[in-house]
Scaffold this active site. Structure first.
Site, PDB file in Angstrom:
ATOM      1  NE  ARG A   1      19.130  46.092  33.052  1.00  0.00           N
ATOM      2  CZ  ARG A   1      19.269  46.544  31.723  1.00  0.00           C
ATOM      3  NH1 ARG A   1      20.173  46.263  30.948  1.00  0.00           N
ATOM      4  NH2 ARG A   1      18.390  47.543  31.318  1.00  0.00           N
TER       5      ARG A   1
ATOM      6  CD  GLU B   1      23.520  21.475  51.054  1.00  0.00           C
ATOM      7  OE1 GLU B   1      22.667  21.697  51.915  1.00  0.00           O
ATOM      8  OE2 GLU B   1      23.507  21.844  49.759  1.00  0.00           O
TER       9      GLU B   1
ATOM     10  CG  HIS C   1      21.602  20.763  45.872  1.00  0.00           C
ATOM     11  ND1 HIS C   1      20.627  20.280  46.431  1.00  0.00           N
ATOM     12  CD2 HIS C   1      20.992  21.166  44.762  1.00  0.00           C
ATOM     13  CE1 HIS C   1      19.364  20.337  45.835  1.00  0.00           C
ATOM     14  NE2 HIS C   1      19.625  21.115  44.952  1.00  0.00           N
TER      15      HIS C   1
ATOM     16  CD  GLU D   1      16.265  47.562  34.393  1.00  0.00           C
ATOM     17  OE1 GLU D   1      16.444  48.108  33.315  1.00  0.00           O
ATOM     18  OE2 GLU D   1      17.178  46.527  34.695  1.00  0.00           O
TER      19      GLU D   1
ATOM     20  CB  ALA E   1      11.590  61.803  30.934  1.00  0.00           C
TER      21      ALA E   1
ATOM     22  CG  LEU F   1       5.113  47.399  35.115  1.00  0.00           C
ATOM     23  CD1 LEU F   1       3.805  46.345  34.906  1.00  0.00           C
ATOM     24  CD2 LEU F   1       6.207  46.675  34.217  1.00  0.00           C
TER      25      LEU F   1
ATOM     26  CG  ASP G   1      13.247  54.054  27.057  1.00  0.00           C
ATOM     27  OD1 ASP G   1      12.996  55.355  26.876  1.00  0.00           O
ATOM     28  OD2 ASP G   1      13.124  53.563  28.251  1.00  0.00           O
TER      29      ASP G   1
ATOM     30  CB  THR H   1       9.409  51.067  29.342  1.00  0.00           C
ATOM     31  OG1 THR H   1       8.803  51.995  30.325  1.00  0.00           O
ATOM     32  CG2 THR H   1      10.948  51.171  29.442  1.00  0.00           C
TER      33      THR H   1
ATOM     34  NE  ARG I   1      24.313  47.128  27.194  1.00  0.00           N
ATOM     35  CZ  ARG I   1      23.213  47.340  27.450  1.00  0.00           C
ATOM     36  NH1 ARG I   1      22.381  46.535  27.195  1.00  0.00           N
ATOM     37  NH2 ARG I   1      22.660  48.567  27.963  1.00  0.00           N
TER      38      ARG I   1
END
Length: 374
Positions: free
Chosen positions: A193, A61, A59, A305, A171, A310, A209, A205, A216
């Site tokens: 992320r 502390e 932790h 994302e 799009a 969704l 995609d 998606t 990255r």
């Protein structure tokens, strides 16, 4: 309770900045920062700093006290969340502060964990340690809102990330979408992320995609969160990038119970974790139940994302807590794909409401950060 002193806000903000380092790395624990300060010749000097380490231990502390050593005796500890008061994998942080000889503790907000819930502050006061509470409390709640939500609503914080044109299109009419926003915006998206425990996308998606959904950014490659696909019918191809490297970076698939046993076995053989979610209205996946299941799996912060359906399903269920909206300075038009699918809103008063927290320029794009309205 002691009064707030002039330097308290400054050092608490330092502790909160340290705490941010743990976001995305410490679930199901909160991300906490601690700064130990002592007065020397009338001036405050930082003698120890710490933040919750990956996995939730040690932790903050404990880390700060280790660095301060004997200089902690008689000093003030600034902690961005109430010190824990229960025995877990390590001893209570309140006890560690007492044994180190800390003279004063400045805290933000009470830990909602029923095993703590004010006991940490009480332990310190019982030993004669000065305690000042509610310093930068709103900032502390915002930082660890995911942890608080797992306690109050049994679900993680949900951040909806959108990259669109000025008119909210993701799009063109024929599906062309790379890249709407520029490189600087994409880098900031990767930083998002790194500060979440998981990334969630819909099956469409994931199929269209074929994303990697990893972080990255140079130096942060090891902070890629769990990748999750909401795929009720297990449509995700076994040849997708997500499935192919599921044994390197975890992949979970939220799906409806049943389904083809051979296909389920094939996913599991590839290293994918299948999580059954009971259907809700219309036979679709119950997203509130899904979020509660993710919390039980130890997640406190989920970044969504895509896609449009969704996002709409989460908004309809009032499950979206924050929106990070990246907008490119271009207009696609009404024949493009909308960022959010139909919500069925009939009156403006029924539309999900959000409050603008901040805006920023990111290269040639803008990002607006919203929080859920009251």
């Amino acid at each position: 309770m002691e009064m707030v002193r002039p330097q308290d806000i400054h050092f608490m903000k330092v502790a909160l900045t340290l705490a941010e380092r743990g976001l995305g790395q410490v679930a199901p624990n909160p991300a906490v920062g601690c700064v130990i300060v002592r007065e020397e010749d009338g001036s405050p000097r930082v003698v120890g700093r710490g933040w919750t380490q990956p996995g939730g231990r040690p932790h903050a502390e404990t880390e700060a006290l280790r660095r301060a050593g004997p200089l902690a005796r008689g000093a003030t500890a600034y902690v961005s969340l109430e010190p824990c008061a229960h025995q877990g994998k390590t001893g209570p942080c309140a006890t560690a502060l007492i044994e180190a000889g800390i003279a004063r503790v400045v805290g933000t907000i009470t830990d909602p964990n029923p095993e703590v819930a004010g006991r940490g502050f009480a332990m310190l006061q019982a030993k004669g340690i000065e305690v000042t509470e509610n310093v930068c409390a709103a900032d502390a709640y915002y930082l660890n809102e995911g942890f608080f939500l797992t306690m109050s609503e049994r679900r993680p914080l949900v951040t909806l990330k959108i990259a669109s044109s000025l008119d909210g299109r993701t799009a063109t009419h024929d599906g062309h979408s790379q890249w709407i926003t520029g490189e600087a915006a994409r880098k900031r998206g990767h930083l998002l992320r790194a500060t979440h425990d998981a990334i969630l996308v819909g099956s469409a998606t994931a199929i269209v995609d074929d994303p990697e959904l990893t972080c990255r950014l140079p130096g942060l490659e090891g902070r890629s969160p769990v990748r999750i696909v909401a795929d009720g019918r297990l449509r995700l191809p076994l040849t997708s990038k997500l499935v192919r490297d599921a044994k390197k970076v975890p992949v979970w698939v939220l799906t409806l119970p049943g389904g083809d046993e051979h296909r389920r076995a094939a996913f599991e053989e590839c290293g994918v974790t299948l999580i059954d979610v009971e259907p809700g209205d219309g036979g679709l996946m119950n997203m509130r139940a899904a979020m509660e299941i993710l919390a039980k799996h130890g997640l406190t912060r989920v970044l969504v994302e895509g896609g449009a359906r969704l996002g709409a399903s989460l908004l309809r269920e009032h499950l979206v807590d924050r929106i990070e909206w990246f907008r490119a300075a271009k207009v696609i038009g009404g024949d493009g794909y909308p960022a959010i699918a139909a919500l069925g809103v009939k009156k403006l008063g029924d539309a999900p409401g959000f409050v603008l927290r901040e805006t920023a320029s990111v290269g040639g794009d803008t990002v607006a950060s919203f929080v859920r309205g009251g």
